[in-house]
Design an enzyme around this catalytic site. Structure first.
Site, PDB file in Angstrom:
ATOM      1  N   TYR A  70       0.847  -1.195   0.000  1.00  0.00           N
ATOM      2  CA  TYR A  70       0.000   0.000   0.000  1.00  0.00           C
ATOM      3  C   TYR A  70       0.883   1.245   0.000  1.00  0.00           C
ATOM      4  O   TYR A  70       1.810   1.345   0.815  1.00  0.00           O
ATOM      5  CB  TYR A  70      -0.891  -0.012   1.248  1.00  0.00           C
ATOM      6  N   ASP A 100       9.110   2.487   0.454  1.00  0.00           N
ATOM      7  CA  ASP A 100       8.048   3.148   1.208  1.00  0.00           C
ATOM      8  C   ASP A 100       8.196   2.708   2.660  1.00  0.00           C
ATOM      9  O   ASP A 100       7.790   1.612   3.040  1.00  0.00           O
ATOM     10  CB  ASP A 100       6.682   2.750   0.638  1.00  0.00           C
ATOM     11  N   LYS A 113       4.232   8.455   9.653  1.00  0.00           N
ATOM     12  CA  LYS A 113       3.849   7.762  10.896  1.00  0.00           C
ATOM     13  C   LYS A 113       4.791   8.026  12.082  1.00  0.00           C
ATOM     14  O   LYS A 113       4.718   9.085  12.681  1.00  0.00           O
ATOM     15  CB  LYS A 113       3.689   6.276  10.596  1.00  0.00           C
TER      16      LYS A 113
HETATM   17  N1  PMP Z   1       2.531   3.871   2.637  1.00  0.00           N
HETATM   18  C1  PMP Z   1       2.371   2.912   3.558  1.00  0.00           C
HETATM   19  C2  PMP Z   1       3.326   1.761   3.589  1.00  0.00           C
HETATM   20  C3  PMP Z   1       1.331   3.001   4.492  1.00  0.00           C
HETATM   21  O1  PMP Z   1       1.163   2.026   5.386  1.00  0.00           O
HETATM   22  C4  PMP Z   1       0.479   4.134   4.448  1.00  0.00           C
HETATM   23  C5  PMP Z   1      -0.646   4.315   5.440  1.00  0.00           C
HETATM   24  N2  PMP Z   1      -1.073   3.214   6.111  1.00  0.00           N
HETATM   25  C6  PMP Z   1       0.692   5.101   3.466  1.00  0.00           C
HETATM   26  C7  PMP Z   1       1.733   4.940   2.577  1.00  0.00           C
HETATM   27  C8  PMP Z   1      -0.180   6.313   3.372  1.00  0.00           C
HETATM   28  O2  PMP Z   1       0.112   7.188   4.409  1.00  0.00           O
HETATM   29  P1  PMP Z   1      -0.982   8.254   4.899  1.00  0.00           P
HETATM   30  O3  PMP Z   1      -2.095   7.494   5.501  1.00  0.00           O
HETATM   31  O4  PMP Z   1      -0.216   9.106   5.874  1.00  0.00           O
HETATM   32  O5  PMP Z   1      -1.385   9.038   3.694  1.00  0.00           O
END
Ligand code: PMP
Length: 446
Positions: free
Chosen positions: A153, A255, A283
């Site tokens: 994701y 990511d 995060k």
């Molecule tokens: N990349 C990863 C690996 C994630 O787990 C998430 C959110 N769970 C995101 C991107 C998106 O981040 P945000 O919710 O801060 O937009």
């Protein structure tokens, strides 16, 4: 030990949350502000406050929290050191549409901690910084295609919300998945520039790049797959992908939105010893405050620095988030990362405790991942290695039931069965959790 305290636990009721959810639906679409908050039974829960490792809902229920805001609250809820620093900053104002000193301090600290970071840019969310990463990679290479992996994701925007959890009947062949767009209204054109591959399969990357390498701008992945079952890369996989990207001139993007500052001070790239060209952090970086980062090689990041690639955002490096992140990184980096040793010790006790209980009670529970972020699922498999493995061989119904009984007994875990640790969890929290888990596993067994 667990059996004695387990007997004392009184199951929770959710009447006030249910009533507030009814009211919320009159004004808020779906009663929530993120679709990912819809899943909780019997209703999305409403909370009054968080304190350390604990959350308190509007019905007066207390939870040992392993959701931690979906990972960010690595220092627990309302960590006093961050709250004090943020409070002290408030009189300065929050947004200048201009620079301030703390930005430089944060950038310096960040670049010292993150291996790939020659230069960094900050934004407000992981989704938007993933977009920035893809844009700068396309600009740098002058190429079109982006490779992503099934079950990974990278935010909710059109260009990359592809095959995150595809239904198996629409996912195509395992070795060459069909890109699947999960949301109504997504631009189909966006997905034409995305190729989806199975993860943890070096041959698949090799075959793809030998055919389409010259058209491929970037390859993006979660270096430890946290959005599906917390899967580690196979031995040599990241090194192999790194080599293939170099060979074909493809920008390698990690990511690290979840893994960053969670699995190690410098993220998965520091833990696993493979350095990408670009990486996205969010995060844990802000310990709960909204901040995210794109970092990487100087010559790529300079495309943004020179203004060729546009990156903006009204809320970027607002004073509150910047101060919070600066103090969070200082806390996490203190004493050579001592905080991680303690989180890992507790995470290991919890993982081992869950395995022991499941073995004794007779559940097919797999506890997989790292001590600071791990997953529980019900399966006959001894290991889950990628998305298909997870989708085909784990019992989603059983997991839902397990998580609901845990919640009823004061333990809050993400709906995917992923558990996050924080520096605020105590030995008592772990013991209470195992007591609740014993009840939950017994109930599932029955
Ligand atoms: N990349 C990863 C690996 C994630 O787990 C998430 C959110 N769970 C995101 C991107 C998106 O981040 P945000 O919710 O801060 O937009």
């Amino acid at each position: 030990m667990a059996t004695v305290s387990a007997a004392k636990i009184k199951p929770h009721l959710y009447d006030v949350s249910c009533a507030l959810y009814e009211e919320a639906q009159q004004y808020l679409a779906g009663g929530v502000n993120s679709n990912f908050r819809m899943g909780t039974q019997p209703a999305p829960l409403f909370f009054d406050r968080g304190d350390g490792a604990h959350l308190f809902d509007v019905d007066g229920n207390r939870y040992v929290d392993y959701v931690l805001g979906m990972g960010p609250n690595i220092l627990g809820h309302a960590p006093p050191v961050i709250t004090a620093a943020v409070e002290a900053s408030l009189a300065q104002g929050v947004l200048y549409a201009g620079q301030h000193r703390a930005e430089i301090d944060l950038a310096r600290t960040f670049c010292e901690m993150v291996p790939c970071a020659d230069l960094v840019r900050f934004g407000s969310s992981g989704s938007e910084m993933d977009q920035a990463a893809l844009r700068v990679a396309r600009a740098y290479t002058g190429r079109r295609l982006v490779v992503k992996f099934e079950g990974h994701y990278h935010g909710w925007f059109d260009t990359i919300l592809v095959s995150t959890q595809p239904p198996l009947d629409k996912a195509g062949p395992a070795d060459a998945p069909t890109p699947f767009l999960p949301s109504a209204g997504q631009s189909a054109a966006a997905a034409q520039d995305v190729a989806v591959l199975p993860w943890n399969d070096l041959g698949a990357v090799e075959r793809f790049l030998s055919k389409y390498g010259a058209e491929t701008a970037a390859l993006i992945m979660e270096p430890i797959l946290c959005n599906t079952c917390v899967v580690r890369p196979h031995h040599g996989y990241l090194e192999g992908v790194r080599q293939l990207c170099d060979q074909h001139g493809v920008v390698l993007i990690f990511d690290e939105v979840i893994t960053g500052f969670r699995v190690a001070p410098g993220g998965a790239q520091a833990l696993l010893g493979v350095t990408p060209d670009l990486a996205v952090y969010a995060k844990a970086l802000g310990a709960g405050y909204p901040i995210a980062a794109l970092a990487g090689k100087r010559e790529i990041m300079q495309l943004i620095g020179r203004g060729d690639v546009l990156h903006g955002g009204s809320y970027n490096t607002n004073v509150v988030s910047t101060i919070a992140a600066l103090h969070a990184l200082e806390e996490l980096d203190r004493d050579d990362g001592a905080a991680y040793l303690e989180m890992e010790r507790q995470g290991n006790v919890l993982m081992e405790g869950l395995r022991r209980l499941a073995k004794r009670i007779g559940n097919k529970l797999l506890v997989q991942g790292l001590p600071t972020a791990f997953n529980t699922c019900f399966t006959d498999r001894r290991e889950i290695v990628d998305y298909r493995d997870y989708a085909q061989h784990t019992d989603a119904e059983c997991l839902r039931f397990f998580l609901k009984v845990l919640q009823d007994h004061g333990v809050r875990v993400t709906s995917r069965g992923t558990w996050f640790l924080s520096t605020a969890h105590t030995d008592q929290d772990i013991e209470d959790t195992l007591a609740a888990a014993e009840i939950a596993l017994q109930t599932v067994r029955e």
